[in-house]
Scaffold this motif. Structure first.
Motif, PDB file in Angstrom:
ATOM      1  N   VAL A 344      -4.579   5.449   7.057  1.00  0.00           N
ATOM      2  CA  VAL A 344      -3.964   5.046   5.784  1.00  0.00           C
ATOM      3  C   VAL A 344      -4.042   3.525   5.711  1.00  0.00           C
ATOM      4  O   VAL A 344      -3.595   2.831   6.635  1.00  0.00           O
ATOM      5  N   HIS A 345      -4.637   3.004   4.622  1.00  0.00           N
ATOM      6  CA  HIS A 345      -4.821   1.552   4.534  1.00  0.00           C
ATOM      7  C   HIS A 345      -4.174   0.989   3.275  1.00  0.00           C
ATOM      8  O   HIS A 345      -3.838   1.709   2.345  1.00  0.00           O
ATOM      9  N   ARG A 346      -4.010  -0.329   3.270  1.00  0.00           N
ATOM     10  CA  ARG A 346      -3.492  -1.072   2.121  1.00  0.00           C
ATOM     11  C   ARG A 346      -2.079  -0.639   1.706  1.00  0.00           C
ATOM     12  O   ARG A 346      -1.855  -0.115   0.626  1.00  0.00           O
ATOM     13  N   TYR A 347      -1.139  -0.884   2.575  1.00  0.00           N
ATOM     14  CA  TYR A 347       0.283  -0.660   2.280  1.00  0.00           C
ATOM     15  C   TYR A 347       0.779  -1.831   1.415  1.00  0.00           C
ATOM     16  O   TYR A 347       0.159  -2.904   1.403  1.00  0.00           O
ATOM     17  N   PRO A 348       1.903  -1.669   0.743  1.00  0.00           N
ATOM     18  CA  PRO A 348       2.459  -2.792  -0.018  1.00  0.00           C
ATOM     19  C   PRO A 348       2.774  -3.949   0.930  1.00  0.00           C
ATOM     20  O   PRO A 348       3.402  -3.734   1.967  1.00  0.00           O
ATOM     21  N   SER A 349       2.368  -5.153   0.552  1.00  0.00           N
ATOM     22  CA  SER A 349       2.532  -6.265   1.490  1.00  0.00           C
ATOM     23  C   SER A 349       3.999  -6.622   1.689  1.00  0.00           C
ATOM     24  O   SER A 349       4.378  -7.154   2.731  1.00  0.00           O
ATOM     25  N   GLU A 350       4.832  -6.328   0.699  1.00  0.00           N
ATOM     26  CA  GLU A 350       6.269  -6.624   0.789  1.00  0.00           C
ATOM     27  C   GLU A 350       6.883  -6.104   2.082  1.00  0.00           C
ATOM     28  O   GLU A 350       7.659  -6.791   2.733  1.00  0.00           O
ATOM     29  N   ALA A 351       6.518  -4.870   2.428  1.00  0.00           N
ATOM     30  CA  ALA A 351       7.166  -4.215   3.570  1.00  0.00           C
ATOM     31  C   ALA A 351       6.514  -4.578   4.898  1.00  0.00           C
ATOM     32  O   ALA A 351       6.961  -4.118   5.942  1.00  0.00           O
TER      33      ALA A 351
END
Ligand code: 4AD
Ligand code: MG
Length: 456
Positions: A344-351
């Motif tokens: 799984v790639h590209r999670y929200p950068s905030e977290a």
């Protein structure tokens, strides 16, 4: 062999018959794992009594020596009384020395046993606390130093060893250099909430959460590097996959992007699984591990974006929305869709951690990835591409309320020839749990450290 050779002198023959006596030759000491090739030979074993059963005239001693377990059969009719007596009295986990002849096992076709001619207890074990009956988890954890002797732990530690070797071989044969990261660190890598703090000559130090930042420095020196050591997280959570001390291997590669990073992770996992299937069939069988899901671990692994993962969750009836973290349950739901590990790639950068590079085409996303193991095991690898722009990194450090001064050295890597680079961390214990099919990581490390366990 067995005859003393004496110097010759005049008149010696007068004494020869008295002096030329056969010395008792000790039988060769053999490891249990080597017995199979020695049918018909007389050998000596040293080990411990694992288990015992018997009838009126026969005693069956299961002896283990670390390399294996073998049945040693004592027949009352064939041994001196003292030996028969010793066999009757020897207790569980006594250290002993046995001599006898290697022969085919009477019932198990592929195995051998030892027909005992002599038995000597070299150190007794009185009232060994772990009896063959079932014990509770806490009891076994309190007696972990002894429980390691069990067949099950023996198998798990063997698999762990092969995993570690496979990891080292993988990187060593691909031109990576092993670079050791420090354990005492002045600052956080994975966020401040899970730091173990310790006094350091009047200063405060933290036990390392990850060697990553140091590997980034080393990648600028050596190109392809990895560290492999213990890491520490003061996790307050009591879950089946969190330890306070765990082992992580962390490769870091200069001029590698997220795609290359995912490929490296996939290749590593395929190499590890292939090695364990090749080298540890016996152990996996003892652990009753279903091999079919492991045999499917072949590239290419599916790669889905975080957004797609959220869609998968929603289709499964989960009310997940963009921005939510994926916990263990969510990871299980996502990975159930696939028959092999999924990336799984590209999670929200905030977290995500401060060092992750943002996707230039979608700045709300980080160029990161997690590899989720199948069968509900969830995240075993986390990593991605690092922020290589000085100003962007400074802004992230501030946004995360991290002390700029502590990261000054790290910022230097962006001041002096910044370069795109990526890497990841693979948790050894979660990998062992997955490959062995174990429900809890506490079984995967010899002496687990958890929220409420610091002993033995
Ligand atoms: O996802 P994590 O936190 O990533 C890092 O530490 C990065 N700095 C690694 C890198 O990019 N060089 O941890 C990586 C892996 C996880 O996927 C998991 O397998 C394992 O480390 N892990 C733990 N294993 C056992 N107990 C814990 N408390 C763990 N925390 C992480
Ligand atoms: Mg992670």
């Amino acid at each position: 062999m067995g005859r003393r050779t004496l110097p010759r002198w005049p008149g010696m023959e007068l004494f020869a018959s008295a002096m030329d006596v056969p010395a008792p030759t000790p039988l060769p000491r053999v490891e249990i794992s080597k017995l199979a090739g020695l049918v018909g030979e007389r050998v000596r074993l040293t080990g411990w009594l694992y288990n015992k059963r018997g009838s009126k005239k026969l005693a069956f001693l299961e002896v283990r020596d670390g390399t294996g377990v073998v049945q040693c059969t004592v027949a009352q009719a064939d041994v001196p009384d003292a030996t028969w007596q010793a066999a009757a009295e020897v207790t569980q986990e006594s250290a002993l020395e046995v001599e006898g002849e290697v022969r085919a096992h009477p019932r198990r076709a592929s195995e051998v046993e030892l027909g005992v001619t002599s038995l000597r207890v070299t150190a007794p074990s009185v009232e060994y606390p772990i009896s063959p009956k079932e014990h509770g988890t806490d009891f076994l954890m309190d007696h972990r130093h002894l429980w390691l002797r069990s067949r099950r732990q023996h198998a798990i530690l063997g698999v762990r060893h092969s995993i570690v070797r496979a990891i080292r071989d993988f990187f060593d044969t691909r031109g990576f250099t092993l670079v050791d990261a420090p354990i005492f660190t002045p600052n956080a890598c994975e966020g401040t909430s899970t730091l173990f703090e310790t006094e350091y000559h009047g200063d405060t130090a933290y036990l390392t959460q990850s060697g990553q930042l140091y590997m980034e420095a080393a990648a600028a020196a050596l190109g392809k590097v990895y560290c492999f050591g213990p890491t520490f997280r003061a996790e307050k959570s009591k879950t089946r996959r969190h330890l306070a001390e765990f082992w992580m291997v962390e490769p870091e590669v200069a001029f590698l992007d997220l795609d290359g990073d995912m490929q490296l992770a996939e290749d590593l996992l395929c190499a590890i699984v292939a090695r364990v299937l090749d080298a540890r069939r016996t152990e996996l069988a003892l652990l009753e591990r279903d091999l079919a899901p492991l045999e499917r671990v072949q590239g290419p692994f599916p790669r889905i974006s975080y957004r797609q993962a959220i869609d998968v969750l929603r289709e499964a009836g989960h009310d997940a929305k963009f921005g939510d973290d994926l916990g263990a349950d969510e990871e299980t739901l996502v990975s159930q869709r696939f028959d092999r590990p999924v990336i799984v790639h590209r999670y929200p950068s905030e977290a995500k951690a401060f060092y992750m590079k943002r996707d230039p085409t979608a700045p709300e996303l980080a160029l990161c990835m997690d590899v989720l193991a199948p069968e509900g095991y969830g995240e075993i690898i986390g990593g991605g591409q690092r922020e290589d722009d000085l100003a962007a990194l400074e802004a992230r450090i501030d946004a995360h309320h991290l002390p700029r001064a502590a990261f000054d050295w790290y910022l230097d890597l962006r001041r002096y020839g910044s370069f795109p680079h990526a890497g990841f961390g693979l948790g050894v214990e979660r990998t062992v749990a997955w490959l062995c099919g174990l429900p809890h990581v506490r079984e995967t490390i010899p002496f687990p450290r958890m929220l409420n366990r610091l002993a033995p």
